[in-house]
Design a protein around this motif. Structure first.
Motif, short mmCIF file in Angstrom:
data_model
loop_
_atom_site.label_atom_id
_atom_site.label_comp_id
_atom_site.label_asym_id
_atom_site.label_seq_id
_atom_site.Cartn_x
_atom_site.Cartn_y
_atom_site.Cartn_z
N UNK A 209 36.67 38.44 44.71
CA UNK A 209 35.74 39.33 45.39
C UNK A 209 34.63 39.82 44.48
N UNK A 210 33.88 40.81 44.99
CA UNK A 210 32.74 41.35 44.24
C UNK A 210 33.20 42.06 42.97
N UNK A 211 32.36 41.96 41.95
CA UNK A 211 32.67 42.64 40.70
C UNK A 211 32.67 44.15 40.89
N UNK A 216 36.78 51.37 40.98
CA UNK A 216 37.97 50.81 40.33
C UNK A 216 38.88 50.15 41.35
N UNK A 217 39.94 49.53 40.89
CA UNK A 217 40.86 48.83 41.78
C UNK A 217 41.86 49.77 42.41
N UNK A 218 41.88 51.01 41.97
CA UNK A 218 42.84 51.98 42.47
C UNK A 218 43.51 52.70 41.31
N UNK A 219 44.07 53.87 41.63
CA UNK A 219 44.66 54.70 40.58
C UNK A 219 45.83 54.02 39.89
N UNK A 220 46.67 53.33 40.67
CA UNK A 220 47.86 52.69 40.09
C UNK A 220 47.47 51.60 39.10
N UNK A 221 46.55 50.71 39.51
CA UNK A 221 46.12 49.63 38.62
C UNK A 221 45.41 50.18 37.39
N UNK A 222 44.57 51.20 37.59
CA UNK A 222 43.83 51.76 36.47
C UNK A 222 44.78 52.42 35.46
N UNK A 223 45.75 53.16 35.96
CA UNK A 223 46.72 53.80 35.07
C UNK A 223 47.58 52.78 34.34
N UNK A 277 35.65 39.43 31.90
CA UNK A 277 35.67 39.88 33.29
C UNK A 277 34.56 39.21 34.09
N UNK A 278 33.36 39.11 33.52
CA UNK A 278 32.25 38.47 34.23
C UNK A 278 32.52 36.98 34.42
N UNK A 279 33.32 36.38 33.55
CA UNK A 279 33.61 34.95 33.67
C UNK A 279 34.62 34.66 34.76
N UNK A 280 35.64 35.49 34.90
CA UNK A 280 36.75 35.17 35.80
C UNK A 280 36.89 36.12 36.98
N UNK A 281 36.17 37.24 36.96
CA UNK A 281 36.23 38.14 38.10
C UNK A 281 37.48 38.98 38.16
N UNK A 282 37.80 39.45 39.35
CA UNK A 282 38.87 40.42 39.53
C UNK A 282 40.27 39.82 39.40
N UNK A 283 40.38 38.50 39.44
CA UNK A 283 41.69 37.87 39.33
C UNK A 283 42.07 37.52 37.89
N UNK A 284 41.28 37.98 36.93
CA UNK A 284 41.58 37.68 35.54
C UNK A 284 42.92 38.30 35.17
N UNK A 285 43.70 37.57 34.37
CA UNK A 285 45.02 38.04 33.98
C UNK A 285 45.09 38.36 32.51
#
Length: 505
Positions: A209-211, A216-223, A277-285
């Motif tokens: 999806x969009x950068x 943010x992705x949400x409080x849980x992911x951010x924490x 992050x700019x290379x792989x987007x939101x699915x980067x692991x």
């Protein structure tokens, strides 16, 4: 001319400014740098950058407080244990035990990374690995890197008793590791340049999806990503060794070591976080030690930059990670050994101070010397060898029998890293710099004597002398207390996060 340098002249270290920075940066920057893009995807670019900078500032404050605490100790004797004996003697062994456990756990994780990556390096040269099955066994490579190296003996090349990790783990001085630390930093530089090169080339696929720029992705992911960033700056276990060994321990030089090291680490983290992050987007692991599927199959782990590029770059990338963690392992053994030694020396009820009840940094009575407690001597060769060998054997056994320490390291990092990065530097400085502290009063008297002496010299030379304003010392005490409270909050938050995610899995 300050007289303090003259007082310490007999115990001046030999480490240069550059070697101090190299060892400190190598302690800070590790494989965690490649987890930064995922943290960026969880927090968003703006918040992610701010958190990386904030974590660097708080870690730098902890290091700076350590440089200030070292002023209360005789030159060359600074340690968490020595400061704890002056401030919180009843709990000194607890602090050092936490440091030892934390460093031991990180060292074991380095050995596990070596065991996970080396089979892939072998398979890159030959998928059949010559029909020799043990070449793709992780236990084999952990053993090789711990105990065996390639050497030349006379007319033929053979596997000899020349060791890799063991000899550099037996070096007493941290400065002796500057060359291996430099090699490790070169490996880190290669990985960073590889990430940057693929970003510039634009040969990756962005997904998810969009950068996220401001959101943010949400409080849980951010924490969940917050501990990754905070603990990425942990290096405080080696700071006192650097202060003990640096040849010029002036306030300017030690502060510049802290600023250069934290600044370089912060720059690398932001660079890798943004470009990855700019290379792989939101699915980067963030899994850089496990084998990954091809990009075309849908997995977008950042490790593909290293693991799934053309064969040469892929193999070099994995080898670079191995070299990086191999030469970072001794940087964990060094503080672990010192902390274990301190724990073994600790006795209940012992408080180390000078005969008159106040510290002394010059003259005939060392700062931490008591009438019936002579100045602590370095570890004997036998004790040094026994403790080091025990650490190496135990870490080898754990690495051979355990394939993942993720859960354990999560709790160890939450407690050990926050303790040595924030809580200990904050509380130790706040306690020892108290106006009512005899240690502080003695130090201030020496400072006043030096200022008076310098003023006389300046007057004779036609210059005016000045003394640092008192409000700065009061501000630093308040900041130290705030840092300690912040460390407690971080510890509670990270423990809660680890417990929550452990329950989910």
């Amino acid at each position: 001319m300050s007289r303090r340098h003259g007082k310490d002249a007999g115990i001046i270290g030999q480490a240069s400014w550059s070697s101090s920075v190299i060892n400190l940066v190598n302690t800070i920057v590790g494989a965690g740098v490649l987890a930064m893009p995922q943290s960026m995807s969880h927090m968003g670019m703006v918040i992610g950058v701010l958190v990386i900078v904030w974590a660097g500032i708080t870690a730098g404050l902890g290091l700076y407080l350590q440089t200030r605490c070292a002023r209360y100790l005789e030159r060359g004797s600074a340690s968490f244990f020595a400061l704890s004996q002056m401030t919180y003697p009843a709990t000194a062994f607890i602090f050092d035990a936490a440091i030892a456990i934390k460093c031991f756990g990180v060292g074991v994780s380095y050995l596990i990374i070596i065991g996970d990556l080396m089979p892939g390096v072998v398979q890159a040269f030959s998928e059949t690995h010559g029909g020799i099955q043990f070449l793709v066994e992780r236990q084999f490579w952990v053993t090789i890197f711990m105990y065996v190296g390639n050497g030349i003996n006379g007319r033929k090349t053979l596997i000899s008793a020349r060791l890799i990790i063991i000899p550099i783990s037996f070096l007493r001085r941290l400065d002796s590791l500057k060359y291996t630390s430099f090699v490790a930093l070169v490996s880190i530089a290669y990985l960073v340049l590889l990430v940057l090169a693929h970003f510039i080339k634009g040969d990756t696929e962005r997904s998810g999806g969009d950068l996220r720029i401001l959101r943010w992705a949400g409080a849980v992911d951010a924490l969940s990503s917050f501990p990754v960033i905070v603990f990425a700056y942990t290096c405080h276990q080696n700071m006192f060794s650097i202060l003990n060994e640096i040849n010029n321990n002036s306030h300017f030089r030690t502060t510049s070591v802290v600023m250069a090291s934290i600044g370089l680490a912060c720059f690398l983290y932001i660079l890798v976080a943004i470009t990855g992050y700019l290379s792989f987007g939101n699915d980067v692991g963030s899994n850089i030690v496990a084998m990954c599927k091809c990009l075309q199959e849908g997995s977008q782990d950042l490790a593909h930059i290293i693991l799934d590029t053309p064969a040469v770059a892929s193999t070099i990338g994995k080898t670079a990670i191995v070299i990086m963690v191999m030469f970072s392992y001794p940087l964990q053994v060094h503080p672990c050994r010192a902390s274990v030694d301190a724990v073994l020396k600790w006795r209940p009820g012992r408080r180390v101070e000078s005969p008159n009840g106040s510290p002394s940094r010059g003259g005939s009575v060392p700062l931490l010397t008591a009438r019936n407690n002579p100045r602590a001597e370095p570890m004997s060769d036998t004790r040094f060898a026994v403790i080091t060998t025990t650490i190496l054997i135990l870490s080898y056994i754990v690495a051979m029998t355990v394939s993942s320490l993720a859960a354990v390291l999560g709790y160890v990092g939450s407690t050990g890293s926050t303790t040595i990065s924030f809580i200990l530097p904050g509380f130790l400085y706040y306690k020892i710099s108290s106006p009512d502290s005899p240690h502080h009063q003695k130090l201030m008297k020496e400072d006043d004597d030096e200022v008076e002496s310098d003023s006389v010299q300046d007057h004779l030379l036609g210059d005016g002398g000045s003394k640092a304003p008192g409000w700065t010392k009061g501000l630093l005490r308040r900041l130290s207390f705030a840092l300690a409270i912040y460390g407690i909050c971080v510890m509670v938050t990270c423990l809660a996060i680890n417990t929550f995610f452990h329950a989910l899995h």
